[in-house]
Motif scaffolding. Structure first.
Motif, mmCIF file in Angstrom:
data_model
loop_
_atom_site.group_PDB
_atom_site.id
_atom_site.type_symbol
_atom_site.label_atom_id
_atom_site.label_comp_id
_atom_site.label_asym_id
_atom_site.label_seq_id
_atom_site.Cartn_x
_atom_site.Cartn_y
_atom_site.Cartn_z
ATOM 1 N N TRP A 52 25.203 -82.271 -6.220
ATOM 2 C CA TRP A 52 25.164 -82.792 -7.370
ATOM 3 C C TRP A 52 24.137 -82.293 -8.299
ATOM 4 O O TRP A 52 23.781 -81.974 -9.389
ATOM 5 C CB TRP A 52 25.507 -84.387 -7.597
ATOM 6 N N ARG A 56 23.556 -79.575 -11.628
ATOM 7 C CA ARG A 56 22.690 -79.722 -12.791
ATOM 8 C C ARG A 56 21.450 -79.016 -13.179
ATOM 9 O O ARG A 56 21.367 -78.344 -14.058
ATOM 10 C CB ARG A 56 22.359 -81.361 -12.616
ATOM 11 N N THR A 57 20.730 -78.799 -11.966
ATOM 12 C CA THR A 57 19.360 -78.062 -12.145
ATOM 13 C C THR A 57 19.277 -76.776 -11.547
ATOM 14 O O THR A 57 18.650 -75.996 -11.971
ATOM 15 C CB THR A 57 18.482 -78.932 -11.282
ATOM 16 N N ASP A 116 18.310 -79.873 -17.238
ATOM 17 C CA ASP A 116 19.969 -79.368 -16.950
ATOM 18 C C ASP A 116 19.856 -77.883 -17.539
ATOM 19 O O ASP A 116 19.622 -77.623 -18.804
ATOM 20 C CB ASP A 116 20.583 -80.393 -18.039
ATOM 21 N N LYS A 118 22.396 -76.429 -18.217
ATOM 22 C CA LYS A 118 23.459 -76.166 -19.187
ATOM 23 C C LYS A 118 22.897 -76.514 -20.621
ATOM 24 O O LYS A 118 23.155 -75.953 -21.715
ATOM 25 C CB LYS A 118 24.738 -77.032 -18.930
ATOM 26 N N CYS A 123 17.375 -84.078 -17.925
ATOM 27 C CA CYS A 123 18.545 -84.525 -17.623
ATOM 28 C C CYS A 123 18.337 -85.962 -17.279
ATOM 29 O O CYS A 123 17.641 -86.628 -16.474
ATOM 30 C CB CYS A 123 18.756 -83.685 -16.457
#
Length: 420
Positions: A52, A56-57, A116, A118, A123
């Protein structure tokens, strides 16, 4: 000479961060390879899914990232941490001292495990899990943008013009990739120094493929070039292994490499003097020593092992879509040794391109500084005006020895890591 300086670009090592107090002073930071955060790291991933975090990273589970240094500080210095204002990476802290700007370089922020990929922002979910107050996180600035001008009193002390612009230029390996042109998909950087790194500059399409594939040990982050990302893997001790053997064992300087002749040998070295990023307990070792082994064979086995590691990293990139006819640019201290470069070319079986300067990080920081001062039209213009290939080293024709030893090395390495 100082009167002609238009801008200053600052690049630094990654992962090291400083807690900055409200009065502008800082607490001591933890260097990137400090293992004091091991328990913090293990506790964090006992309750958080590494995949996970990776999604994200873009970062694989490792003890080196800034998040664990921050968590260690909040746990160990509770009262003092109540008085801090923000966290800054090394480059951004120097920029703050020079200009007063309190933002973190985006490329270096990628190494915190708090960005993050994205959104390009902090985050909040990870911050909450780590119990890091978001109010302590600074704004984020792209590499190569003006962070302000040098303060008048500092300019006076240093003999600089008062309008000298300051910018941050990202993490050292990523900075070095800029003058090498490793933001185009047909180039790969082998950045050498204390560590040994392989870096590929990619676009959104390749990044999305990477985030959906399990390519262990590679990490992603924001490049110093806008709209580009980097994929990087490395060893905590790359060129340091050569330095360790020369200085601590042989009591020799780096120039001793000039006297070492290439020859085949049956010795293996595993270059994990400070572990590996995914397993800090891994250790270095020699294998197959005999009473006839000499120091040259041991040194060559160290150089070969580093080249085997580089080849393994590049093979992983090939699985992500790196084309077969890619160009490899080698920079840093190891690129100064003809012996090291020749062995690397033989192990990889491809030509190795050397820049006119081995100090590619310094050149990259200078080019980004020039960009911040408006001396170049854009990043492409800065690259083209700074990029110079001085030499191409080609592999020998018969590479059977290196191929056979590499395949054997991979099997032995797996057995060694499993034992540790």
């Amino acid at each position: 000479m100082k009167k002609k300086i238009r801008a200053i670009g600052i690049s630094s090592l990654g992962e090291t961060v400083f807690p900055v107090r409200k009065d502008g002073s800082s607490m001591a930071g933890l260097i990137w390879y400090n293992t004091i955060t091991r328990e913090t790291y293990e506790e964090f991933f006992s309750r958080v899914d590494p995949e996970w975090i990776f999604g994200r990273t873009g970062l694989r589970a490792s003890w080196i990232f800034s998040i664990f240094k921050m968590m260690y500080y909040y746990h160990s210095f509770k009262e003092e941490m109540e008085g801090i204002e923000t966290w800054l990476d090394v480059s951004s802290y120097i920029a703050y001292i020079l200009t007063g700007d309190k933002r973190m370089d985006r490329c270096l922020a990628s190494r915190t495990m708090l960005i993050d990929l994205k959104t390009g922002d902090w985050c909040e979910e990870i911050l909450d899990i780590a119990n890091i107050p978001k109010k302590h996180l600074p704004g984020i600035a792209d590499s190569g943008i003006p962070r302000g001008t040098v303060k008048s009193d500092i300019a006076l002390d240093l003999g600089l013009p008062r309008d000298v612009i300051v910018t941050t230029a990202g993490q050292d390996h990523m900075t070095a990739s800029f003058p090498a042109g490793v933001f185009d998909l047909d180039k790969v950087l082998n950045s050498t120094g204390t560590t040994e790194a392989v870096l590929w500059g990619v676009d959104d399409d390749v990044l999305n493929i990477f985030l959906k594939n399990i390519i262990y040990d590679f990490n992603a982050g924001f490049h110093v070039v806008p709209h580009r990302y980097y994929l990087v893997d490395g060893l905590p001790t790359g060129g340091y292994c050569i330095e360790w053997f020369l200085r601590k064992v042989l009591r020799k300087d780096f120039e001793h490499l000039e006297n070492v002749k290439m020859k085949t040998n049956t010795v293996y070295f595993f270059p994990f003097l400070r572990g590996i990023f995914s397993n800090m307990r891994a250790g270095a070792s020699f294998l197959n020593l005999s009473d006839e082994t000499d120091s040259d064979e041991m040194l060559i086995s160290i150089i070969e092992s580093l080249s085997f590691e580089v080849r393994s990293m590049i093979e992983n990139l090939r699985n992500l879509g790196l084309e077969k006819d890619y160009k490899l640019i080698m920079v840093g201290g190891e690129s100064l040794s003809e012996l090291v470069v020749k062995i690397r070319s033989n192990v990889l079986g491809i030509p190795i391109h050397l820049l006119q300067t081995s100090e590619a990080t310094t050149l990259g920081a200078a080019l980004l500084a020039g960009l911040s001062a408006g001396l170049y039209k854009d990043h492409r213009d800065a690259f083209e005006r700074g990029h110079r290939i001085s030499k191409i080293v080609y592999p020998d024709r018969n590479l059977d020895y290196y191929e056979e030893k590499y395949q054997r090395y991979k099997k032995l390495k797996k057995e060694l890591i499993d034992l540790q």
